[in-house]
Design an enzyme around this catalytic site. Structure first.
Site, PDB file in Angstrom:
ATOM      1  N   GLU A   1       0.812  -1.210   0.000  1.00 13.66           N
ATOM      2  CA  GLU A   1       0.000   0.000   0.000  1.00 13.66           C
ATOM      3  C   GLU A   1       0.851   1.267   0.000  1.00 13.66           C
ATOM      4  O   GLU A   1       0.523   2.249  -0.656  1.00 13.66           O
ATOM      5  CB  GLU A   1      -0.896  -0.012   1.245  1.00 13.66           C
ATOM      6  CG  GLU A   1      -1.917   1.092   1.280  1.00 13.66           C
ATOM      7  CD  GLU A   1      -2.879   0.884   2.432  1.00 13.66           C
ATOM      8  OE1 GLU A   1      -3.363  -0.251   2.592  1.00 13.66           O
ATOM      9  OE2 GLU A   1      -3.126   1.846   3.169  1.00 13.66           O
ATOM     10  N   ASP A   2       1.937   1.243   0.730  1.00 12.89           N
ATOM     11  CA  ASP A   2       2.642   2.497   1.007  1.00 12.89           C
ATOM     12  C   ASP A   2       4.060   2.599   0.454  1.00 12.89           C
ATOM     13  O   ASP A   2       4.716   3.613   0.655  1.00 12.89           O
ATOM     14  CB  ASP A   2       2.729   2.718   2.525  1.00 12.89           C
ATOM     15  CG  ASP A   2       1.347   2.916   3.139  1.00 12.89           C
ATOM     16  OD1 ASP A   2       0.472   3.433   2.426  1.00 12.89           O
ATOM     17  OD2 ASP A   2       1.159   2.555   4.306  1.00 12.89           O
TER      18      ASP A   2
END
Ligand code: MN
Length: 591
Positions: free
Chosen positions: A113-114
């Site tokens: 996600e990051d």
């Protein structure tokens, strides 16, 4: 789910928690991490091996190294290096007794996600199982999903959990750590996040039966929502003269009574957590915090020993009428089994008693996690009927907002058990015979005609109560003696006004959708065309937040307007799958 279905969520650098920090603060935090003992993974491995002695440590080290590398340069709002978060999540999973795969996925849970790490790379490095778990907790990109992102993310997580329930365990550990470290956020965001936790994640935790996690989640929610109340209850618990001595006396007498009855058991005080005391205090309208002394008896023997222990306790102290509950014969829907009773203890004080076997105790504390913590002990194949049911109606809900509303309703804490067809059926509080009929089967629901509650005829809209014995009569029940000919077939529209469960609502809507096709309006065709696209999108784990991409596609394909495209989809002059493929290409090329 296809674990390769990564969709460009890895937007490195757009981390929401990565606030701008003064350089000195960053440097300081870099110096305090890793911790004093040099290697944080060692602590994790130790905790993990404490429960799983032969676990493979090298894969944990590999996962930590990759996570640490990928998150390097990112910081928590507190100023700590970002890696402290996935590490803490893995630590919570280790303490729960989860397996190595779960810990690896927990360490990597925010990478896709990051950071620039892709699901593809993760799968190549750690295998499909880990990739599935990480994908299950990876949020959908707000840029594409907009307001629907949150609901679609929860839905995706539930579907992933249907294949592997460890997804939810990681999510709960993730939330627990975020809640623990909420202190640095603004008051407004603390309240918002605490409320969401209370609404969805706490009940989820309850459904999975993981009490050890739920207790801490409950208390940390109270801390953020009602700090003064949290402090008041904590003071009360900390400072009540004579409390421990009283409990020690009750425990000693109970032990003696059990010995006399030749029941082999451990007896211990069973303190309530702060949230639970607070809830009872508020519910009972008490001025001072309200808490009853409570003990747990864990018998070392078969379930029948629980009843022997119950007999011993009731022989020692008079039971309080109406307080006995048998969650062994009638389990809750979250794997919890125990006998509950209240007795009039020494000095005429009411004492609560929980009685269970060792295995029941493990299930009560660890729920689905018990299966991983005690691999040999967990002989029972855990059937999470609740999860199955949610997945059933998930299939039929296209609209993410509707899905969230249904999930919230399903998770609403209050539930009742009624008896039908000679078995216990769990329903949401306020459910009606129609809800019950659909719970017993789609056919029974669609064709239910009348009901008898505790032997008396009653309207189908009656609210059922705990313990009701309910009979459902359908159109095909010839022996029921109801006038079949005069009754129209199928569900009635007015049922939608009183049914309580998402499942029943869904089924009734489905029936009408299937039976009202003749004379369908353009507006309906537009709506259904849109729904088909929504369904096709979900095969790719995606959804639509706005009409914008569709509008652009309809232009590109040469339709006069969006409605015409949607009607074409409904008429199948163009396949929804084709539209969706074009849509995905269109959107992804923009990024
Ligand atoms: Mn996280």
């Amino acid at each position: 789910m296809d674990v390769d279905a990564g969709h460009g969520a890895a937007l490195g650098g757009s981390l929401p928690t990565q606030g701008e920090l003064p350089l000195t603060r960053r440097l300081r935090s870099l110096l305090t991490w890793p911790a004093a003992d040099g290697d944080p993974v060692t602590a994790l491995v130790r905790a993990h091996r404490g429960i799983h002695p032969s676990a493979d440590a090298s894969v944990l080290r590999r996962a930590y190294t990759i996570a640490e590398n990928m998150h390097r340069g990112q910081f928590r709002k507190s100023g700590e290096p970002y890696i402290t978060h996935p590490f803490a999540v893995a630590q919570i999973c280790a303490d729960l007794g989860m397996d190595t795969i779960t810990l690896v996925a927990a360490l990597l849970h925010d990478t896709v996600e990051d950071t620039r790490y892709t699901l593809q790379a993760l799968q190549e490095d750690f295998g499909r199982e880990v990739a599935h778990l990480v994908d299950g907790v990876t949020k959908f990109d707000k840029a594409f999903y907009g307001k629907a992102a949150e609901a679609e993310t929860v839905r995706k997580m539930i579907v992933a959990a249907g294949k592997d329930v460890r997804v939810l365990v990681i999510k709960l550990a993730d939330r627990l750590h975020n809640m623990r470290t909420l202190g640095v956020r603004s008051a407004a965001s603390r309240e918002r996040i605490a409320r969401k936790t209370l609404e969805v994640l706490v009940p989820l935790c309850d459904r999975l039966g993981i009490q050890t996690l739920k207790r801490e989640l409950d208390d940390v929610v109270l801390l953020h929502l009602q700090p003064e109340e949290h402090a008041r209850i904590a003071r009360f618990v900390h400072d009540r003269p004579g409390w421990d001595a009283y409990l020690a006396d009750v425990v000693a007498r109970t032990r003696a009574a059990l010995r006399r009855s030749r029941v082999d058991a451990e007896v211990s005080p069973r303190p309530r957590h702060l949230y639970s005391i607070w809830k009872d205090t508020v519910a009972g309208d008490h001025a001072a915090p309200f808490d009853l002394p409570r003990i747990a008896i864990v018998v070392d023997g078969p379930p029948t020993d629980c009843y022997a222990a119950l007999g011993a306790v009731h022989g020692l102290w008079r039971p309080v009428p109406g307080r006995f509950k048998d969650f062994i014969a009638s389990p809750k829907n979250n794997l919890y089994r125990s006998l509950h009773t209240s007795v009039c203890g020494p000095q005429d004080r009411t004492v609560e008693v929980l009685i269970r076997t060792t295995e029941m105790h493990r299930d009560a504390e660890y729920g689905v996690a018990a299966h991983y913590r005690f691999p040999r002990a967990a002989g029972r194949a855990e059937e999470l009927a609740w999860l199955r049911r949610v997945l059933d109606w998930e299939q039929e809900t296209v609209d993410p907002t509707q899905f969230m509303a249904s999930l919230r309703c399903d998770l609403a804490e209050a539930q009742i058990q009624v008896v039908a067809d000679g078995r216990q059926v769990v329903l949401p509080a306020g459910a009606t015979p129609v809800d019950l009929a659909y719970e017993l089967g789609t056919e029974r629901g669609d064709h239910c005609l009348a009901t008898r509650i505790n032997g008396r005829l009653a309207p189908l809209s009656s609210e059922l109560e705990e313990g009701d014995v309910v009979e459902i009569f359908t159109e095909s029940d010839a022996e029921s003696g109801f006038e079949v000919d005069v009754a129209p077939r199928g569900p009635r529209r007015e049922w939608l006004g009183f049914v309580k469960s998402p499942h029943a609502q869904m089924q009734i809507n489905r029936w009408f959708a299937e039976h009202t096709e003749p004379g369908i309006s353009i507006a309906d065709k537009v709506r259904l065309g849109r729904a088909s696209i929504g369904l096709a999108l979900r095969k790719h784990d995606r959804g639509l937040a706005s009409d914008l991409p569709l509008l652009r596609l309809s232009e590109e394909l040469g339709y006069p307007d969006l409605e015409t495209l949607l009607v074409a989809v409904f008429d199948r002059s163009v396949e929804p799958d084709t539209v969706v493929q074009q849509l995905i290409d269109l959107v992804d090329h923009r990024q």
